[in-house]
Design an enzyme around this catalytic site. Structure first.
Site, PDB file in Angstrom:
ATOM      1  N   HIS A  99       0.838  -1.403   0.198  1.00 34.31           N
ATOM      2  CA  HIS A  99      -0.039  -0.143  -0.004  1.00 34.31           C
ATOM      3  C   HIS A  99       0.946   1.316   0.139  1.00 34.31           C
ATOM      4  O   HIS A  99       1.308   1.613   1.031  1.00 34.31           O
ATOM      5  CB  HIS A  99      -0.946   0.015   1.154  1.00 34.31           C
ATOM      6  CG  HIS A  99      -1.928  -1.029   1.100  1.00 34.31           C
ATOM      7  ND1 HIS A  99      -3.109  -1.115   0.416  1.00 34.31           N
ATOM      8  CD2 HIS A  99      -2.145  -2.173   2.053  1.00 34.31           C
ATOM      9  CE1 HIS A  99      -3.911  -2.034   0.444  1.00 34.31           C
ATOM     10  NE2 HIS A  99      -3.375  -2.849   1.502  1.00 34.31           N
ATOM     11  N   HIS A 109      -0.753  -6.651  -5.265  1.00 36.06           N
ATOM     12  CA  HIS A 109      -0.770  -7.940  -4.641  1.00 36.06           C
ATOM     13  C   HIS A 109      -0.103  -9.008  -5.363  1.00 36.06           C
ATOM     14  O   HIS A 109      -0.329  -8.812  -6.453  1.00 36.06           O
ATOM     15  CB  HIS A 109      -2.420  -8.144  -4.299  1.00 36.06           C
ATOM     16  CG  HIS A 109      -2.584  -9.606  -3.932  1.00 36.06           C
ATOM     17  ND1 HIS A 109      -3.012 -10.562  -4.842  1.00 36.06           N
ATOM     18  CD2 HIS A 109      -2.562 -10.430  -2.878  1.00 36.06           C
ATOM     19  CE1 HIS A 109      -3.021 -11.767  -4.460  1.00 36.06           C
ATOM     20  NE2 HIS A 109      -2.752 -11.615  -3.182  1.00 36.06           N
ATOM     21  N   ASN A 111       0.876 -13.323  -4.766  1.00 40.35           N
ATOM     22  CA  ASN A 111       0.614 -14.710  -4.136  1.00 40.35           C
ATOM     23  C   ASN A 111       1.243 -15.916  -4.998  1.00 40.35           C
ATOM     24  O   ASN A 111       1.024 -15.921  -6.136  1.00 40.35           O
ATOM     25  CB  ASN A 111      -0.675 -14.681  -3.680  1.00 40.35           C
ATOM     26  CG  ASN A 111      -0.930 -16.165  -2.853  1.00 40.35           C
ATOM     27  OD1 ASN A 111      -1.473 -17.194  -3.668  1.00 40.35           O
ATOM     28  ND2 ASN A 111      -0.700 -16.314  -1.624  1.00 40.35           N
ATOM     29  N   ARG A 113       1.467 -20.379  -3.983  1.00 46.86           N
ATOM     30  CA  ARG A 113       1.242 -21.124  -3.144  1.00 46.86           C
ATOM     31  C   ARG A 113       1.232 -22.806  -3.740  1.00 46.86           C
ATOM     32  O   ARG A 113       1.202 -22.829  -4.905  1.00 46.86           O
ATOM     33  CB  ARG A 113       0.037 -20.812  -2.552  1.00 46.86           C
ATOM     34  CG  ARG A 113      -1.104 -20.974  -3.468  1.00 46.86           C
ATOM     35  CD  ARG A 113      -2.515 -20.460  -2.980  1.00 46.86           C
ATOM     36  NE  ARG A 113      -3.659 -20.413  -3.941  1.00 46.86           N
ATOM     37  CZ  ARG A 113      -3.769 -19.071  -4.707  1.00 46.86           C
ATOM     38  NH1 ARG A 113      -2.902 -18.317  -4.681  1.00 46.86           N
ATOM     39  NH2 ARG A 113      -4.768 -19.176  -5.866  1.00 46.86           N
ATOM     40  N   HIS A 148       0.757  -5.875 -17.978  1.00 43.77           N
ATOM     41  CA  HIS A 148       0.256  -6.868 -18.768  1.00 43.77           C
ATOM     42  C   HIS A 148       1.360  -7.286 -19.690  1.00 43.77           C
ATOM     43  O   HIS A 148       1.431  -8.748 -19.809  1.00 43.77           O
ATOM     44  CB  HIS A 148      -0.942  -6.412 -19.397  1.00 43.77           C
ATOM     45  CG  HIS A 148      -2.129  -6.479 -18.685  1.00 43.77           C
ATOM     46  ND1 HIS A 148      -2.969  -7.814 -18.272  1.00 43.77           N
ATOM     47  CD2 HIS A 148      -2.668  -5.478 -17.608  1.00 43.77           C
ATOM     48  CE1 HIS A 148      -3.818  -7.389 -17.449  1.00 43.77           C
ATOM     49  NE2 HIS A 148      -3.783  -6.128 -17.149  1.00 43.77           N
ATOM     50  N   GLY A 261      -7.141 -21.975  11.116  1.00 43.91           N
ATOM     51  CA  GLY A 261      -6.523 -21.643  12.256  1.00 43.91           C
ATOM     52  C   GLY A 261      -5.035 -20.979  12.201  1.00 43.91           C
ATOM     53  O   GLY A 261      -4.472 -21.028  13.014  1.00 43.91           O
ATOM     54  N   GLY A 262      -4.976 -20.212  11.091  1.00 44.40           N
ATOM     55  CA  GLY A 262      -3.779 -19.365  11.042  1.00 44.40           C
ATOM     56  C   GLY A 262      -3.722 -18.211  11.800  1.00 44.40           C
ATOM     57  O   GLY A 262      -4.738 -17.817  12.537  1.00 44.40           O
ATOM     58  N   ARG A 263      -2.618 -17.549  11.850  1.00 38.78           N
ATOM     59  CA  ARG A 263      -2.559 -16.468  12.553  1.00 38.78           C
ATOM     60  C   ARG A 263      -3.105 -15.127  11.915  1.00 38.78           C
ATOM     61  O   ARG A 263      -2.714 -14.769  10.773  1.00 38.78           O
ATOM     62  CB  ARG A 263      -0.768 -15.929  12.681  1.00 38.78           C
ATOM     63  CG  ARG A 263      -0.485 -14.837  13.526  1.00 38.78           C
ATOM     64  CD  ARG A 263       0.962 -14.861  13.786  1.00 38.78           C
ATOM     65  NE  ARG A 263       1.320 -13.947  14.637  1.00 38.78           N
ATOM     66  CZ  ARG A 263       1.774 -12.650  14.429  1.00 38.78           C
ATOM     67  NH1 ARG A 263       1.788 -12.295  12.974  1.00 38.78           N
ATOM     68  NH2 ARG A 263       2.092 -11.750  15.303  1.00 38.78           N
TER      69      ARG A 263
END
Length: 308
Positions: A99, A109, A111, A113, A148, A261-263
């Site tokens: 930001h 952004h 990511n 994974r 792009h 249950g992540g932080r």
């Protein structure tokens, strides 16, 4: 192709990527450093969140690494693959949201994974996912085109149709249905990727990760010193509200983190430090703010690949 899936090599790459991105962003910011926050997940695993606050360029920047595991896949991870419900899982990933302070520098952004789902009486299931996208407040057409072009280049070696597929997926995914607008100008989004086999799928994932800084940093350099005032700041804060709405209503990564249950602090570090909402606000017709809505917050063929 039946090459062996290895979560260890993915984890090594993602840790290295986090380090590279943090180092580059600190150099660009020039004022603040990322603080390191290591955490453990009670259900298994943990991660390292790196957060920069009140910098020269970035009002807040978060770059997180996590490796979590558990006995049962969360609902958000099996929604499109119900046959995997009940399996144990491992998930490793890097996620970042930047930001900037200057409203003329876009939020971004990215990511990446990797999931591995296992059951004693079945072959392991694995897949990659991720991408990157851009959320400008006062867009420059040449910046969007360059963004792009980098997205297309990341896909080029892996299939002629890949950019078009994953660009469309990004446009569709980062869409606020209740607002009837895209979150920004898109980029790439992919998920459930295993069709290439492990090595090639991992290679594509690395290609996307390695392109991120090349795509984003030139935009920062071009816009970081652009003059701005209270009007631009107020509009930036208003548009940041859309970012919050998307992340809390639609984002699969946020839902996965909370359901597994992540932080919480690390999951929600993507949210902007300051934001505002205003009832039924409308931009002045013909204004720069209105141009964002009319020219940018809808899917477009930015590279003219369809002849448009």
């Amino acid at each position: 192709m039946n090459d062996h899936a290895s979560i260890d090599v993915v984890q090594e790459y993602l840790r290295s990527l986090q380090q590279r991105i943090v180092g580059a962003l600190e150099e660009v910011d020039g004022r603040e450093k990322f603080r390191v926050d290591r955490w453990d997940r009670p259900g298994g695993g943990g991660g390292t969140s790196r957060v920069l606050v009140n910098g020269g360029v970035f009002e807040q920047a978060g770059v997180g690494f996590s490796h979590v595991f558990g006995d049962r896949m969360p609902p958000s991870a099996t929604k499109s693959r119900p046959e995997l419900a009940g399996r144990s899982f491992q998930a490793v990933g890097v996620s970042l949201v930047l930001h900037p302070r200057n409203p003329y520098v876009p939020t971004t952004h990215a990511n990446l994974r990797f999931f591995l789902a296992q059951r004693a009486d079945a072959e392991p299931a694995w897949w990659f996912g991720g991408g990157f996208d851009l959320t400008p407040y006062y867009p420059f057409h040449e910046d969007v085109v360059a963004w792009h072009e980098h997205a297309r280049a990341a896909c080029a070696a892996f299939g002629d149709d890949l950019y078009a597929r994953y660009k469309k997926w990004c446009d569709d995914y980062f869409f606020l249905k209740h607002r009837d607008e895209t979150r920004g100008v898109g980029g790439l989004f992919f998920d459930d990727l295993n069709e290439f086999g492990f090595e090639r799928s991992f290679g594509f994932t690395r290609s996307v990760g390695d392109r991120f800084l090349e795509a984003y940093l030139p935009i920062v350099a071009a816009r970081r010193d652009h003059p701005w005032g209270e009007r631009e700041r107020e509009f930036q804060l208003y548009r940041r509200g859309r970012y919050v709405e998307f992340n809390l209503i639609y984002d699969r990564g946020t839902l996965f983190g909370l359901q597994s249950g992540g932080r919480t602090e690390s999951i929600l570090m993507s949210l902007p430090p300051r934001v505002r909402w205003e009832y039924n606000w409308q931009p002045e017709p013909g204004s720069p703010e209105a141009r964002l809505y009319t020219d940018y917050l809808r899917p477009r063929d930015w590279l003219g690949l369809d002849g448009g």
